[in-house]
Write an enzyme that holds these catalytic residues in place. Structure first.
Site, short mmCIF file in Angstrom:
data_model
loop_
_atom_site.label_atom_id
_atom_site.label_comp_id
_atom_site.label_asym_id
_atom_site.label_seq_id
_atom_site.Cartn_x
_atom_site.Cartn_y
_atom_site.Cartn_z
N SER A 139 0.86 -1.20 0.00
CA SER A 139 0.00 0.00 0.00
C SER A 139 0.88 1.24 0.00
O SER A 139 1.96 1.24 0.60
CB SER A 139 -0.88 0.03 1.24
OG SER A 139 -1.47 1.31 1.39
N TYR A 153 -1.61 0.08 10.06
CA TYR A 153 -1.73 -0.49 8.71
C TYR A 153 -0.46 -0.19 7.90
O TYR A 153 0.10 -1.09 7.25
CB TYR A 153 -2.97 0.10 8.03
CG TYR A 153 -3.18 -0.31 6.60
CD1 TYR A 153 -3.54 -1.61 6.26
CD2 TYR A 153 -3.03 0.62 5.56
CE1 TYR A 153 -3.75 -1.97 4.94
CE2 TYR A 153 -3.25 0.27 4.24
CZ TYR A 153 -3.60 -1.03 3.93
OH TYR A 153 -3.81 -1.39 2.61
N1 LIG Z 1 -8.57 -0.71 -1.96
C1 LIG Z 1 -7.61 0.14 -1.62
O1 LIG Z 1 -7.81 1.37 -1.59
C2 LIG Z 1 -6.23 -0.37 -1.31
C3 LIG Z 1 -5.18 0.55 -1.28
C4 LIG Z 1 -3.89 0.11 -1.01
C5 LIG Z 1 -3.67 -1.23 -0.78
N2 LIG Z 1 -4.70 -2.12 -0.80
C6 LIG Z 1 -4.39 -3.53 -0.54
O2 LIG Z 1 -4.85 -4.30 -1.63
C7 LIG Z 1 -5.23 -5.60 -1.16
C8 LIG Z 1 -6.66 -5.87 -1.59
O3 LIG Z 1 -7.48 -4.81 -1.08
P1 LIG Z 1 -9.01 -4.67 -1.50
O4 LIG Z 1 -9.38 -3.26 -1.31
O5 LIG Z 1 -9.26 -5.33 -2.79
O6 LIG Z 1 -9.70 -5.50 -0.31
P2 LIG Z 1 -11.19 -6.04 -0.16
O7 LIG Z 1 -12.06 -5.52 -1.24
O8 LIG Z 1 -11.53 -5.81 1.26
O9 LIG Z 1 -11.01 -7.62 -0.40
C9 LIG Z 1 -10.17 -8.32 0.44
C10 LIG Z 1 -9.96 -9.71 -0.11
O10 LIG Z 1 -9.04 -10.39 0.73
C11 LIG Z 1 -9.68 -11.53 1.29
N3 LIG Z 1 -9.17 -11.72 2.64
C12 LIG Z 1 -9.20 -10.85 3.68
N4 LIG Z 1 -8.63 -11.42 4.75
C13 LIG Z 1 -8.24 -12.66 4.38
C14 LIG Z 1 -7.62 -13.74 5.03
N5 LIG Z 1 -7.26 -13.66 6.31
N6 LIG Z 1 -7.36 -14.87 4.33
C15 LIG Z 1 -7.73 -14.97 3.03
N7 LIG Z 1 -8.33 -13.99 2.35
C16 LIG Z 1 -8.59 -12.86 3.03
C17 LIG Z 1 -11.17 -11.25 1.23
O11 LIG Z 1 -11.88 -12.48 1.28
P3 LIG Z 1 -13.46 -12.53 1.66
O12 LIG Z 1 -14.20 -12.03 0.44
O13 LIG Z 1 -13.73 -13.96 1.93
O14 LIG Z 1 -13.64 -11.64 2.85
C18 LIG Z 1 -11.24 -10.52 -0.11
O15 LIG Z 1 -11.18 -11.43 -1.18
C19 LIG Z 1 -5.03 -5.58 0.35
O16 LIG Z 1 -3.78 -6.14 0.67
C20 LIG Z 1 -5.07 -4.10 0.69
O17 LIG Z 1 -4.35 -3.81 1.87
C21 LIG Z 1 -5.98 -1.72 -1.07
#
Ligand SMILES: NC(=O)c1ccc[n+]([C@@H]2O[C@H](COP(=O)([O-])OP(=O)(O)OC[C@H]3O[C@@H](n4cnc5c(N)ncnc54)[C@H](OP(=O)(O)O)[C@@H]3O)[C@@H](O)[C@H]2O)c1
Length: 244
Positions: A139, A153
């Site tokens: 991130s 975080y």
């Molecule tokens: N979106 C942003 O603005 C942003 C910005 C910077 C970085 N990121 C990073 O990008 C990545 C994805 O983010 P996102 O926004 O796409 O997240 P999201 O929409 O909340 O989706 C999270 C995904 O991870 C899975 N997950 C969560 N905890 C888990 C665990 N303990 N074991 C296995 N799977 C797990 C969830 O599964 P379920 O569906 O079963 O819950 C879901 O598929 C993360 O690492 C996040 O920190 C996101």
């Protein structure tokens, strides 16, 4: 096209992970992915990939659980025959000060975002050969914290950036590349592209909008494809200028 290759994506049921699954399948890979609880959403991604003549399979595995991750990797290799690409995407984000967040929530971020990445890569390493690819999804909060409440975080994502630099050195001799993608604010279930949360975020960006999961997946596709072969040890921001 990367036909014949097998990828494993953690957290592929929603958001950025789901876009990565769809993209790598479109690139011709067979893709296994994990989810934590949302089986319905995981099965939807499998169906979407199948509708485009791709192949994906979903596995319930808590990334924070080393045994569960080892099981997911074994299942992938047994079912799909090999493993070439690992994308450690699963992550959780909780905003708050380290004195105001419940200790269990800080521990959970460390367990999923840091230990989970280590468990995933450790389990995959025996199966990766020359040409193998590892991508972590970090991130921009590892690099910048322009608002309050991002310390815990950001700490977890800074740990991932450090891990990747060292791993690139360790695995280079085996022909395996390791890179860290740091998205900025990106649309997901809790932040729609044009909602108020996204609007509020744009004050930290150079571009007047947040990113899409598909934009992040395109960068991952490049890193794990044949054209990304000379990129390793890099942390790459895809953040609309958040870190500019
Ligand atoms: N979106 C942003 O603005 C942003 C910005 C910077 C970085 N990121 C990073 O990008 C990545 C994805 O983010 P996102 O926004 O796409 O997240 P999201 O929409 O909340 O989706 C999270 C995904 O991870 C899975 N997950 C969560 N905890 C888990 C665990 N303990 N074991 C296995 N799977 C797990 C969830 O599964 P379920 O569906 O079963 O819950 C879901 O598929 C993360 O690492 C996040 O920190 C996101």
């Amino acid at each position: 096209m990367d036909g014949g290759k097998v990828a494993l994506v953690t957290g592929g049921s929603r958001g950025i992970g789901a876009a990565i699954v769809r993209r790598l399948a479109r690139d011709g890979m067979r893709v296994a992915f994990t989810y934590a609880t949302r089986r319905d959403r995981a099965e939807q991604v499998v169906s979407e990939v199948a509708a485009r003549q791709g192949h994906a399979l979903c596995l319930e595995a808590d990334t924070a659980d080393a045994a569960a991750m080892a099981g997911a990797v074994e299942h992938t290799v047994q079912t799909l025959g090999r493993l070439d690409v690992v994308v450690a995407n699963a992550g959780v984000a909780r905003a708050g000060g380290i004195d105001t967040l419940p200790a269990e929530e800080i521990d959970r971020m460390i367990d999923v975002n840091v230990r989970g990445v280590v468990h995933t890569i450790r389990a995959a390493l025996p199966h990766l050969g020359d040409g193998g690819r590892i991508v972590t999804i970090g991130s921009v909060n590892a690099a910048r914290a322009p608002f309050a409440g991002a310390a815990a975080y950001g700490m977890t994502k800074a740990a991932v950036a450090g891990l990747v630099r060292g791993l690139a050195r360790d695995l280079g001799p085996r022909g395996i590349t390791v890179n860290n993608v740091q998205p900025g604010p990106t649309a997901n279930d809790s932040m729609s592209a044009d909602g108020p949360a996204a609007q509020a975020m744009t004050k930290w960006l150079a571009l007047p909008r947040i990113g899409t999961p598909e934009e992040v997946s395109a960068l991952v596709s490049h890193l794990v494809g044949s054209e990304g072969a000379f990129i390793t040890g890099a942390t790459l921001a895809i953040d609309g200028g958040f870190t500019a």
